[in-house]
Design a protein around this motif. Structure first.
Motif, PDB file in Angstrom:
ATOM      1  N   TYR B  15      33.897  -4.872 -68.301  1.00 13.39           N
ATOM      2  CA  TYR B  15      33.298  -4.465 -67.021  1.00 13.39           C
ATOM      3  C   TYR B  15      31.971  -3.741 -67.202  1.00 13.39           C
ATOM      4  O   TYR B  15      31.370  -3.281 -66.238  1.00 13.39           O
ATOM      5  N   THR B  29      37.278   3.880 -59.142  1.00 14.33           N
ATOM      6  CA  THR B  29      36.232   3.720 -58.132  1.00 14.33           C
ATOM      7  C   THR B  29      34.916   4.309 -58.637  1.00 14.33           C
ATOM      8  O   THR B  29      33.852   3.689 -58.515  1.00 14.33           O
ATOM      9  N   GLY B  32      33.009   2.150 -60.851  1.00 13.77           N
ATOM     10  CA  GLY B  32      32.359   0.974 -60.268  1.00 13.77           C
ATOM     11  C   GLY B  32      33.300  -0.179 -59.944  1.00 13.77           C
ATOM     12  O   GLY B  32      32.839  -1.251 -59.536  1.00 13.77           O
ATOM     13  N   LEU B  33      34.610   0.007 -60.108  1.00 10.21           N
ATOM     14  CA  LEU B  33      35.528  -1.087 -59.777  1.00 10.21           C
ATOM     15  C   LEU B  33      35.870  -1.055 -58.291  1.00 10.21           C
ATOM     16  O   LEU B  33      35.892   0.005 -57.672  1.00 10.21           O
ATOM     17  N   ASP B  34      36.137  -2.232 -57.733  1.00  6.69           N
ATOM     18  CA  ASP B  34      36.598  -2.295 -56.344  1.00  6.69           C
ATOM     19  C   ASP B  34      38.025  -2.847 -56.333  1.00  6.69           C
ATOM     20  O   ASP B  34      38.628  -3.049 -57.390  1.00  6.69           O
ATOM     21  N   SER B  35      38.578  -3.073 -55.134  1.00  8.24           N
ATOM     22  CA  SER B  35      39.993  -3.452 -55.060  1.00  8.24           C
ATOM     23  C   SER B  35      40.281  -4.725 -55.864  1.00  8.24           C
ATOM     24  O   SER B  35      41.307  -4.824 -56.533  1.00  8.24           O
ATOM     25  N   THR B  37      38.522  -5.985 -58.519  1.00  6.46           N
ATOM     26  CA  THR B  37      38.379  -5.832 -59.967  1.00  6.46           C
ATOM     27  C   THR B  37      39.474  -4.926 -60.537  1.00  6.46           C
ATOM     28  O   THR B  37      39.853  -5.077 -61.696  1.00  6.46           O
ATOM     29  N   GLU B  61      44.794   6.951 -59.433  1.00 10.08           N
ATOM     30  CA  GLU B  61      43.353   7.003 -59.188  1.00 10.08           C
ATOM     31  C   GLU B  61      42.576   7.158 -60.491  1.00 10.08           C
ATOM     32  O   GLU B  61      41.626   6.452 -60.751  1.00 10.08           O
TER      33      GLU B  61
END
Lengths: 411, 79
Positions: B15, B29, B32-35, B37, B61
């Motif tokens: 990533y 989050t 830089g990851l979203d749901s 990824t 989290e």
């Protein structure tokens, strides 16, 4: 119908002949084929296939994490569009014009991703298919990723019309600007379906060329008596289309003007072309441009090199052009870059734009003994200078009977 | 490889997350990851440790919380 004038102000390619438009055009002009024999598939059931494939490496032009969310076709589209934005001078710190639209053609979308998901399901007997599969296989992936990559916030539309996809994308972009709906469109197409499952399906259709005695590069032979079929290619091409006012206001370089677009349907057969449908697309395009056949100096034809398809297009040109058909130069550059399906219209429109700009006509490679049924001036072997060239057409005719013709004029 | 070390490696290698920003307290989050990824990352974790992360347990989290969940599932698997 008259409206605002529309110009091409940038060109970006990722093609079997490379990425630099001038270098690509030079190789095409000399009749150099990018077709080669490639081993595809698994060791157990692979095959040697004639392909115009690309050794594509996005490098740092697409971030590693972003690549995870892009099928190959989308990656090709993003890099081609990057090239086009840089060429047009519209790129600012990695972003394009926010108010622009994206109109992209694509036939199969993430074909290799779909194949991998089925391989997981069938060969590995597992339902554990990767979570990113669905958003990566969508045919709209190229348009969406171009929008996200460059911050383009106007409409991002996808035209999936088989071999006519990106010609229609460019045609509709031209209309949207001419008719005042939008000022700038990133228009083009991308296709990457050289994964072995897709290639096997094309082989099943029985339209692919056999290797010629003179080698892989001689195998795609539109209009030639020894033609045996088409050769699949892959790649992407993007053209920046701008309204005259916008282009002039920023002092943009005007590569070529798009002056007409014609579309039609055969309403005939799924894979068998019709003279009537193609003739109507050409006539519609000329009428749209307010031009006559006598004005046209060059046609970049659809002709893929199949025994049945090529003479149909010749006949359609003869009927649409009348006596002027004998004077127009026509060539199939697919003889060298192969058939890029959803990207072929954009690549060939770009090549046609360069031909007008340089007043040089690229050839039909491998045309040594013409089929008597293909008796127009097909520019065999190597290109030729055309000092009076003003107007050219680009034809794309699709399975399903969708036909598209674009009309371009020197800027 | 420990679950935390594996997460840190995948984040930086696949990533492209700057290794200096990766810490037990960092949230996915923030990195830089979203749901989508995150789900893709968990897919790799499941493959690596041959476990199944129940959807209702994927509420972590921070990286430390994610690593603790994987360790717990590994203990349950070994038991």
């Amino acid at each position: 119908m008259r409206g605002r004038r529309v110009f091409v102000t940038g060109l970006g390619f990722v093609s079997p002949h490379g990425e630099d438009p001038a270098a690509i055009f030079e190789r095409l002009f000399l009749g150099e084929s990018a077709i080669r024999t490639v081993r595809t598939g698994t060791p157990e059931m692979g095959a040697d296939v004639l392909l115009a494939s690309i050794d594509f490496e996005p490098g740092d032009r697409i971030g590693k994490a972003d690549r995870l969310l892009m099928a190959r076709a989308a990656q090709l589209a993003v890099v081609a569009t990057r090239n086009a934005l840089e060429d047009s001078g519209l790129m600012t710190r990695g972003r394009g014009p926010e108010e622009a639209a994206v109109y992209m053609g694509c036939g199969l979308g993430g074909a290799e991703i779909l194949q991998e998901s089925y391989r997981t399901y069938s060969a590995r007997q597992s339902r554990r298919v990767r979570p990113t599969t669905i958003p990566l296989i969508m045919a709209s992936g190229p348009a969406s990723q171009v929008s996200m990559s460059f911050g383009i916030r106007g409409p991002a539309h996808t035209y999936s019309i088989a071999c006519a996809s990106s010609s229609v994308a460019i045609g509709e972009a031209f209309r949207s600007i001419r008719d005042g709906y939008i000022d700038v469109v990133l228009a083009g197409g991308a296709e990457a379906m050289l994964n072995d499952g897709s290639v096997a399906a094309w082989q099943g259709l029985g339209v692919l060329a056999k290797e010629h005695a003179d080698g892989a590069g001689a195998s795609c032979r539109p209009f030639d008596l020894e033609r045996t079929g088409l050769v699949l290619g892959e790649g992407a091409a993007t053209l920046i289309l701008e309204s005259e006012d916008r282009a002039m206001a920023r002092g943009a370089h005007l590569l070529v003007e798009i002056v007409g677009f014609g579309a039609s349907s055969d309403a005939h057969k799924l894979t068998e072309p019709s003279v009537d449908g193609q003739e109507r697309a050409i006539r519609n395009a000329l009428e749209d441009a307010g031009l006559t056949a006598e004005d046209v100096g060059y046609i970049n034809v659809h002709a893929t090199g199949t025994p049945t398809g090529d003479p149909v297009e010749i006949e359609a040109i003869k009927r649409a052009f009348g006596p002027a058909a004998q004077a127009v130069a026509i060539s199939s550059t697919k003889s060298m870059h192969g058939h890029l399906v959803g990207a072929s219209g954009a690549l060939e429109c770009g090549i046609t734009a360069l031909a007008l700009d340089k007043r040089r006509i690229p050839p039909t490679a491998n045309l040594t003994v013409a089929d008597p049924a293909c008796d127009l001036d097909c520019v065999p072997g190597v290109g030729r200078d055309a000092p009076d060239l003003e107007v050219a057409l680009s034809n794309s005719f699709a399975f399903g009977g969708s036909n598209a013709t674009l009309v371009l004029r020197r800027a | 490889m420990t679950p935390y070390a594996f997460l840190a490696e995948v984040l930086s290698e696949k990533y492209d997350v700057d290794p200096t920003t990766i810490s037990p307290e960092a949230t996915l989050t923030e990195l830089g990851l979203d749901s989508l990824t995150v789900v893709e990352l968990l897919f790799d974790v499941e493959d690596e440790f041959e476990i199944e992360i129940p959807e209702e347990r994927a509420t972590f989290e921070t990286l430390a919380e994610a690593a603790a969940l994987v360790e717990e599932l590994l203990r349950a698997k070994g038991a």
